[in-house]
Motif scaffolding. Structure first.
Motif, PDB file in Angstrom:
ATOM      1  N   TYR A   1      47.692  41.742  43.519  1.00  0.00           N
ATOM      2  CA  TYR A   1      49.264  42.526  44.674  1.00  0.00           C
ATOM      3  C   TYR A   1      47.976  42.988  45.610  1.00  0.00           C
ATOM      4  O   TYR A   1      48.687  44.566  46.457  1.00  0.00           O
ATOM      5  CB  TYR A   1      50.030  43.473  43.996  1.00  0.00           C
ATOM      6  CG  TYR A   1      50.586  43.055  42.616  1.00  0.00           C
ATOM      7  CD1 TYR A   1      50.165  41.832  41.944  1.00  0.00           C
ATOM      8  CD2 TYR A   1      51.920  43.443  43.275  1.00  0.00           C
ATOM      9  CE1 TYR A   1      50.907  41.554  40.602  1.00  0.00           C
ATOM     10  CE2 TYR A   1      53.033  42.807  42.320  1.00  0.00           C
ATOM     11  CZ  TYR A   1      52.364  41.295  41.086  1.00  0.00           C
ATOM     12  OH  TYR A   1      53.491  41.337  40.102  1.00  0.00           O
ATOM     13  N   GLY A   2      47.289  42.246  45.955  1.00  0.00           N
ATOM     14  CA  GLY A   2      46.049  43.593  47.617  1.00  0.00           C
ATOM     15  C   GLY A   2      45.022  43.868  47.174  1.00  0.00           C
ATOM     16  O   GLY A   2      44.500  45.024  47.803  1.00  0.00           O
ATOM     17  N   THR A   3      44.921  44.042  46.262  1.00  0.00           N
ATOM     18  CA  THR A   3      44.272  45.818  45.670  1.00  0.00           C
ATOM     19  C   THR A   3      42.753  45.380  45.108  1.00  0.00           C
ATOM     20  O   THR A   3      41.887  46.177  45.285  1.00  0.00           O
ATOM     21  CB  THR A   3      44.129  46.147  44.242  1.00  0.00           C
ATOM     22  OG1 THR A   3      45.141  45.945  42.910  1.00  0.00           O
ATOM     23  CG2 THR A   3      45.608  46.799  45.068  1.00  0.00           C
ATOM     24  N   GLY A   4      42.520  43.868  44.987  1.00  0.00           N
ATOM     25  CA  GLY A   4      41.275  43.225  44.762  1.00  0.00           C
ATOM     26  C   GLY A   4      41.519  43.238  42.984  1.00  0.00           C
ATOM     27  O   GLY A   4      40.803  43.703  42.066  1.00  0.00           O
ATOM     28  N   ILE A   5      40.801  42.010  42.975  1.00  0.00           N
ATOM     29  CA  ILE A   5      40.872  41.054  41.436  1.00  0.00           C
ATOM     30  C   ILE A   5      39.313  41.937  41.225  1.00  0.00           C
ATOM     31  O   ILE A   5      39.603  42.430  39.258  1.00  0.00           O
ATOM     32  CB  ILE A   5      41.085  40.150  41.487  1.00  0.00           C
ATOM     33  CG1 ILE A   5      42.274  39.470  41.337  1.00  0.00           C
ATOM     34  CG2 ILE A   5      40.140  39.332  40.567  1.00  0.00           C
ATOM     35  CD1 ILE A   5      42.381  37.582  41.367  1.00  0.00           C
ATOM     36  N   GLU A   6      38.527  41.898  41.328  1.00  0.00           N
ATOM     37  CA  GLU A   6      37.286  42.546  40.680  1.00  0.00           C
ATOM     38  C   GLU A   6      37.102  43.845  40.845  1.00  0.00           C
ATOM     39  O   GLU A   6      36.324  44.545  40.119  1.00  0.00           O
ATOM     40  CB  GLU A   6      35.813  41.366  41.851  1.00  0.00           C
ATOM     41  CG  GLU A   6      35.623  40.648  42.528  1.00  0.00           C
ATOM     42  CD  GLU A   6      36.440  39.927  42.606  1.00  0.00           C
ATOM     43  OE1 GLU A   6      37.941  40.141  43.259  1.00  0.00           O
ATOM     44  OE2 GLU A   6      36.360  38.519  43.247  1.00  0.00           O
TER      45      GLU A   6
END
Ligand SMILES: *Cc1c(COP(=O)(O)O)cnc(C)c1O
Length: 388
Positions: A55-60
């Motif tokens: 949701y835009g926060t960064g998968i990694e």
């Protein structure tokens, strides 16, 4: 908002003072939200939906933080996202919601990923791949109980138990998805639960999953074996008619690049869509729609109009936008801020404090989900916490 410090783990290559906007992501709040949801899940396993780059926060960043909190199962939309999630969570179960594209079986097998099968064609393909590999690989089956979007139809779902292909792979999850779980009184919720029960009872022993974020908070809802929150993890309100039980995860700050006075009858911005009725002070911020900030937040009309448009927190004051949001700039009416409280270079809050993602979405005529998933690649990003 309370200003977050980056604790040295500023991610990405853009330094804060070289970027137009700074996105602050609180991974401790993300983990805390996962725990809140787990405590509401009635004993069901709490997964995390991390599609659209979490949701835009960064998968990694999000996936390891959620793993440390105890999350063992992740959902993404695309196979490409699943490969990124796998790198971040070597041992987790990872499901791909958008289903099986032809010819991708070997990628699923290579990265130990699970497709969510939503048609008999997909089920046949997955079964065929598993037979060819002589392996009973894992997959979920999605039954559509009302969305009319993705998944087997109800009549198909009720004949699943007779499909011989189900012997060729391991069905680790039977799932469906709510249409309007955020409307707690919507009768469709109960109808979907009833339909889901019918399919579930025809496939005894297969773990089941229905609730998304809002579904977890429905009264008298069954949690089944696994819940699939997304939005609430990232601070969105899963109960829009009540106070938000979640902690904010995302904050957005822009910077004032110029301040100017405009005279009565001057307009501001492209196409002159905003008219100053009196002398007004305008601050120009270094963020625009190219950063994912919606142009639909533009303020069109006259100064002082009660418009549903974007706002920014400038020196602690809520200030309305003035004129159209441009590609790289937003103009804000700061006339009511004491002149000494605002100067060039100051940081301004666009998401944070009273400007929740739900509120920013509402002011843009959309939902907070779209605000989050559009968070731009041009921002400097600071991550706080996440060490577990
Ligand atoms: C996106 C999605 C979710 C998560 O929904 P939220 O409303 O963000 O909690 C759960 N299940 C499916 C099938 C989804 O597509």
């Amino acid at each position: 908002m309370t200003k977050l410090t980056s604790h040295g783990n500023t991610a990405g290559s853009i330094p804060e003072n070289a970027a137009g906007g700074v996105l602050h992501i609180d991974l401790d709040a993300l983990a805390a939200n996962w725990r809140i949801l787990r405590d509401h899940a009635g004993g069901a396993e709490t997964a995390a939906v991390v599609k659209a780059n979490a949701y835009g926060t960064g998968i990694e960043k999000a996936v390891p933080a959620l793993s440390k909190a105890g999350c063992r199962t992740f959902f993404v939309a695309h196979l490409s996202e699943a490969i990124r999630a796998r790198a971040a969570a070597p041992d987790a179960a990872i499901y791909v919601l958008n289903g099986l594209f032809s010819g991708t079986g070997s990628t699923y097998a290579e990265f130990d990923l699970r497709p969510v099968l939503g048609s008999f064609e997909e089920i046949e393909e997955w079964a065929g791949f598993c037979r060819a590999e002589s392996r009973k690989l894992k997959a979920a089956i999605h039954v559509d109980t009302g969305m009319n979007r993705l998944g087997l139809t109800m009549p198909q779902g009720l004949t699943l138990k007779d499909r011989k292909e189900l012997n060729d792979f391991e069905t680790t999850l039977l799932m469906s998805h709510f249409v309007s779980a955020e409307e707690s009184d919507n009768p469709l919720n109960a109808q979907q639960i009833e339909a889901f029960e019918a399919v579930r009872s025809s496939l005894p022993g297969v773990p089941a999953s229905l609730p998304n974020s809002s579904g977890i908070f429905l009264r008298d809802k069954p949690s089944y074996d696994l819940v699939r929150p997304g939005y609430a993890l990232y601070g969105g309100n899963p109960t829009p008619s009540r106070d938000n039980p979640m902690r904010p995860v995302v904050g957005l700050e822009g910077r004032i690049v110029q301040l100017r006075w405009v005279e009565a009858d001057d307009t501001v911005g492209y196409n002159g869509r905003w008219l100053a009725l009196t002398r007004r002070r305008i601050a120009t911020l270094s963020i625009g729609y190219a950063d994912g900030y919606p142009r639909s937040s533009s303020a069109r009309g006259k100064s002082g109009d009660e418009l549903l448009a974007g706002t920014a927190l400038v020196g602690g004051h809520t200030c309305p936008f003035a004129g159209n949001v441009s590609m790289d700039l937003i103009t804000v009416d700061v006339t009511d801020v004491p002149e000494t409280d605002v100067k060039r270079g100051d940081t301004v809050t666009l998401i944070g404090g009273e400007l929740t993602i739900d509120e920013v979405g509402r002011r843009a005529g959309t939902i907070g989900y779209e605000i989050l998933t559009n968070l731009g690649a041009r921002y400097a990003r600071t991550y706080r916490g996440g060490e577990g």
